[in-house]
Design a protein around this motif. Structure first.
Motif, mmCIF file in Angstrom:
data_model
loop_
_atom_site.group_PDB
_atom_site.id
_atom_site.type_symbol
_atom_site.label_atom_id
_atom_site.label_comp_id
_atom_site.label_asym_id
_atom_site.label_seq_id
_atom_site.Cartn_x
_atom_site.Cartn_y
_atom_site.Cartn_z
ATOM 1 N N VAL A 1 2.442 31.028 8.773
ATOM 2 C CA VAL A 1 1.622 30.955 7.554
ATOM 3 C C VAL A 1 2.103 31.909 6.469
ATOM 4 O O VAL A 1 1.579 31.873 5.356
ATOM 5 N N VAL A 2 3.096 32.746 6.773
ATOM 6 C CA VAL A 2 3.578 33.712 5.788
ATOM 7 C C VAL A 2 4.145 33.029 4.551
ATOM 8 O O VAL A 2 4.272 33.658 3.493
ATOM 9 N N GLU B 1 -0.544 37.358 11.807
ATOM 10 C CA GLU B 1 -0.900 37.177 13.219
ATOM 11 C C GLU B 1 -2.185 37.933 13.532
ATOM 12 O O GLU B 1 -3.047 37.433 14.263
ATOM 13 N N ALA B 2 -2.312 39.149 12.980
ATOM 14 C CA ALA B 2 -3.540 39.923 13.197
ATOM 15 C C ALA B 2 -4.731 39.239 12.533
ATOM 16 O O ALA B 2 -5.837 39.199 13.090
ATOM 17 N N MET B 3 -4.520 38.682 11.353
ATOM 18 C CA MET B 3 -5.596 38.012 10.625
ATOM 19 C C MET B 3 -6.062 36.759 11.360
ATOM 20 O O MET B 3 -7.260 36.471 11.433
ATOM 21 N N LEU B 4 -5.097 36.012 11.931
ATOM 22 C CA LEU B 4 -5.431 34.766 12.624
ATOM 23 C C LEU B 4 -5.928 35.003 14.043
ATOM 24 O O LEU B 4 -6.607 34.150 14.614
ATOM 25 N N GLY B 5 -5.551 36.150 14.621
ATOM 26 C CA GLY B 5 -5.909 36.404 16.013
ATOM 27 C C GLY B 5 -4.866 35.897 16.985
ATOM 28 O O GLY B 5 -5.144 35.720 18.178
ATOM 29 N N GLY B 6 -3.636 35.673 16.497
ATOM 30 C CA GLY B 6 -2.554 35.197 17.340
ATOM 31 C C GLY B 6 -1.581 34.342 16.558
ATOM 32 O O GLY B 6 -1.789 34.078 15.368
ATOM 33 N N PRO B 7 -0.493 33.894 17.193
ATOM 34 C CA PRO B 7 0.479 33.025 16.509
ATOM 35 C C PRO B 7 -0.152 31.698 16.091
ATOM 36 O O PRO B 7 -1.122 31.230 16.705
ATOM 37 N N LEU B 8 0.400 31.084 15.063
ATOM 38 C CA LEU B 8 -0.127 29.822 14.556
ATOM 39 C C LEU B 8 -0.135 28.747 15.628
ATOM 40 O O LEU B 8 -1.070 27.950 15.715
ATOM 41 N N ALA B 9 0.899 28.719 16.470
ATOM 42 C CA ALA B 9 0.984 27.704 17.518
ATOM 43 C C ALA B 9 -0.170 27.807 18.506
ATOM 44 O O ALA B 9 -0.571 26.810 19.118
ATOM 45 N N GLU B 10 -0.731 29.005 18.666
ATOM 46 C CA GLU B 10 -1.827 29.211 19.619
ATOM 47 C C GLU B 10 -3.195 28.979 18.983
ATOM 48 O O GLU B 10 -4.072 28.370 19.600
ATOM 49 N N VAL C 1 -7.712 27.018 12.125
ATOM 50 C CA VAL C 1 -7.997 28.437 11.899
ATOM 51 C C VAL C 1 -7.213 28.944 10.695
ATOM 52 O O VAL C 1 -7.731 29.691 9.866
ATOM 53 N N ALA C 2 -5.944 28.518 10.581
ATOM 54 C CA ALA C 2 -5.110 28.963 9.463
ATOM 55 C C ALA C 2 -5.666 28.481 8.133
ATOM 56 O O ALA C 2 -5.688 29.227 7.150
ATOM 57 N N VAL C 3 -6.111 27.231 8.091
ATOM 58 C CA VAL C 3 -6.673 26.695 6.853
ATOM 59 C C VAL C 3 -7.928 27.467 6.472
ATOM 60 O O VAL C 3 -8.129 27.850 5.313
ATOM 61 N N ARG C 4 -8.787 27.734 7.459
ATOM 62 C CA ARG C 4 -10.056 28.404 7.180
ATOM 63 C C ARG C 4 -9.855 29.871 6.779
ATOM 64 O O ARG C 4 -10.515 30.371 5.864
ATOM 65 N N LYS C 5 -8.949 30.578 7.464
ATOM 66 C CA LYS C 5 -8.810 32.015 7.251
ATOM 67 C C LYS C 5 -7.779 32.388 6.192
ATOM 68 O O LYS C 5 -7.839 33.501 5.647
ATOM 69 N N VAL C 6 -6.838 31.484 5.922
ATOM 70 C CA VAL C 6 -5.761 31.839 4.993
ATOM 71 C C VAL C 6 -5.739 30.938 3.765
ATOM 72 O O VAL C 6 -5.922 31.397 2.638
#
Length: 248
Positions: free
Chosen positions: A14-15, A78-87, A92-97
């Motif tokens: 997501v970077v 990774e810290a913001m998402l709570g882990g790698p994007l694949a996991e 989660v990425a859409v909602r948090k980032v």
């Protein structure tokens, strides 16, 4: 941000949203100037000058981030998402980032969108704001160039931390410059149009400064950097954000 999310899914990180940040705000500036032109707000010269200033800042930033981008994920995300994007998954990425970043673009662009359809009331603030923008662009671009030159040296030939140039006076000259850019644009595009417009849009540079210092910028980066003893020594003598003479 939708396009950026699709690119992130393809690359598995997501970077890439960092590259989209400057482009998105540049597009917001252009859209605002087009609307201001259609509305014939009476100061189209100022509107397009401000738009050009946003474009210079935003496209330089996006190009710089793209050039230094690597294949992996940024530890901050990774810290913001709570882990790698694949996991964690794209939901989660859409909602948090991506949703958050999209809303942030709309918020930060308020001086551009409202300023484009209101008239200049205090002309001196236009010049003060553009001067502050220039100071911010200097800190950001020179700080980035000094950091790139430091990183280009072999590890055994460079000091453990960069503490020369602008980095001698602030641990984050690029973030400080970014904040100056947006306070300058607020002065030139919003407060110059009257105190009502200024008060209605001051949340934009304030939010940008919050992001840079506390949310996704300096504080989050330093959680990792402070694990290095040399960086802790550097932090003990160097201002975190606003440039100041180093402490002894």
């Amino acid at each position: 941000m939708t396009i950026t999310a699709l690119v992130a899914r393809h690359q598995g990180r997501v970077v890439v949203v960092d590259v989209a940040w400057g482009v998105a705000l540049t597009l917001a500036g252009v859209a605002s100037a087009v609307v201001g032109t259609a509305a014939d707000s009476g100061h189209l010269g100022v509107t397009w000058v401000v738009t050009a200033a946003v474009g210079v800042w935003g496209l330089r930033l996006s190009l710089h981030i793209h050039r230094r981008s690597h294949s992996g994920e940024d530890p901050r995300y990774e810290a913001m998402l709570g882990g790698p994007l694949a996991e964690v998954g794209m939901g989660v990425a859409v909602r948090k980032v991506f949703l958050v970043q999209g809303a942030a673009v709309c918020l930060v662009a308020l001086p551009l969108t409202i300023g484009a359809v209101t008239d200049v009331a205090w002309w001196p603030l236009v010049y003060v704001g553009l001067a502050l923008w220039a100071v911010g662009l200097f800190f950001e671009s020179v700080g980035d160039a000094q950091l790139a030159a430091y990183r280009a040296k072999p590890r055994d030939q460079r000091p453990p931390v960069i503490d020369t140039g602008l980095w001698r006076y602030t641990r984050h000259p690029n973030y400080f410059g970014d904040a100056c850019v947006w306070w300058g644009l607020w002065l030139a595009a919003a407060l110059a149009n009257g105190w009502v417009v200024g008060l209605a849009t001051v949340v934009a540079p304030a939010a940008m400064t919050y992001f840079l210092v506390w949310a996704t910028g300096a504080k989050l980066l330093e959680q990792t950097m402070m694990q290095r003893p040399a960086y802790r020594d550097y932090a003990a003598r160097t201002s975190m954000f606003v440039p100041m003479p180093p402490r002894h």
